[in-house]
Design an enzyme around this catalytic site. Sequence first.
Site, short mmCIF file in Angstrom:
data_model
loop_
_atom_site.label_atom_id
_atom_site.label_comp_id
_atom_site.label_asym_id
_atom_site.label_seq_id
_atom_site.Cartn_x
_atom_site.Cartn_y
_atom_site.Cartn_z
N ASN A 1 -9.17 -0.82 3.65
CA ASN A 1 -9.13 -1.23 2.25
C ASN A 1 -7.94 -2.15 1.95
OD1 ASN A 1 -7.28 0.91 2.54
ND2 ASN A 1 -7.52 1.55 0.42
N ASP B 1 -2.24 -0.75 6.04
CA ASP B 1 -2.54 -0.13 7.33
C ASP B 1 -4.02 0.12 7.57
OD1 ASP B 1 -2.89 3.31 7.06
OD2 ASP B 1 -2.45 2.10 5.31
N LYS C 1 -8.38 -4.90 -3.19
CA LYS C 1 -6.94 -5.07 -3.37
C LYS C 1 -6.57 -6.55 -3.34
CE LYS C 1 -5.32 -0.63 -1.51
NZ LYS C 1 -4.39 0.02 -0.56
N ASP D 1 -0.25 5.15 1.00
CA ASP D 1 -0.49 6.09 2.10
C ASP D 1 -0.59 5.36 3.43
OD1 ASP D 1 -0.94 8.78 0.68
OD2 ASP D 1 -2.20 7.39 -0.45
N THR E 1 -2.90 0.71 -4.27
CA THR E 1 -3.37 1.94 -3.64
C THR E 1 -4.82 2.25 -3.99
OG1 THR E 1 -2.96 4.34 -3.48
CG2 THR E 1 -2.48 3.29 -5.59
N ASP F 1 0.85 -1.18 0.00
CA ASP F 1 0.00 0.00 0.00
C ASP F 1 0.90 1.24 0.00
OD1 ASP F 1 -2.30 1.72 0.57
OD2 ASP F 1 -1.56 1.76 2.63
#
Length: 275
Positions: free
Chosen positions: A226, A223, A200, A11, A43, A9
């Site tokens: 999603n 984190d 994802k 962000d 992402t 990922d």
Amino acid sequence: MKYKLIVTDMDGTLLSNHKEIPKENKEALKKAKEMGVKVAIATGRIYTSARYYANLLELDAPIIACNGAIIREEKTNNTLYENTMDEGDCKIVADICEKFGIYYHFYNDSGFYCKELKYSSLQYSKWNESQTKENKLNIQIMDDPIKYIQNTDNILKFVIIDDDLEKLNKVKSELEKIDNVEVSKSWHNNIEVMNKGVSKGEAVKKLAEHFGVKQNEIITFGDNFNDLSMIEYAGMGVAMGNSEDKVKEKANFITDSNDQSGVAKALNKLLNIEY
């Protein structure tokens, strides 16, 4: 175990809170690539934004964008997979947002559509000011969202944002009544809507099949909510130290935070990579 694919990922994971790739993360992923491990980004961002950071990695990393709605090779621009929303479902989502008077935007692989510059769209607009033409997002301000939906092909994702979490939860409840969409979150004040089946985790599965990589040969980093599907799918799902508690519960391994180069530290443990 010999791992063959790393999917991270961006962000809150690969990027620091200052939206930069820590040197340690970049070096660790480069060394993993030199060891023969494939590296990819997953992402919720629009592809154009994700491509900017993929270029900074200098690894020719495939990009899973829009929470898995599209997979594209960064170097060749070849689309490996795409799952777009139905026009009717897009209209329903827009109608719900309009009813609650809540901010939203939607995008396809090249365009970013919103009614006003606020939240993410305002940030991207400011980001555009310092970017080359190639990296700028095509932000379109719209007066009539339904008109744009009717004339815009291949909508991949809606993002709905509000700091009034009570209102946000009411909108989320309405959206979850739509049979043909997936509803997720990547931050405390947002909702993300994609076509049914988009995640994802599903995109990581498809990318792994493309590369001939087995499920237990995959490491994923994330984190937020999603990221759950790919954390659960991978043989080694890694949660960041700053992750939501549910992500940590589902992970096989918990590393340091995104501001402490947690991706690099995990790869040091899992692949014995010095950085």
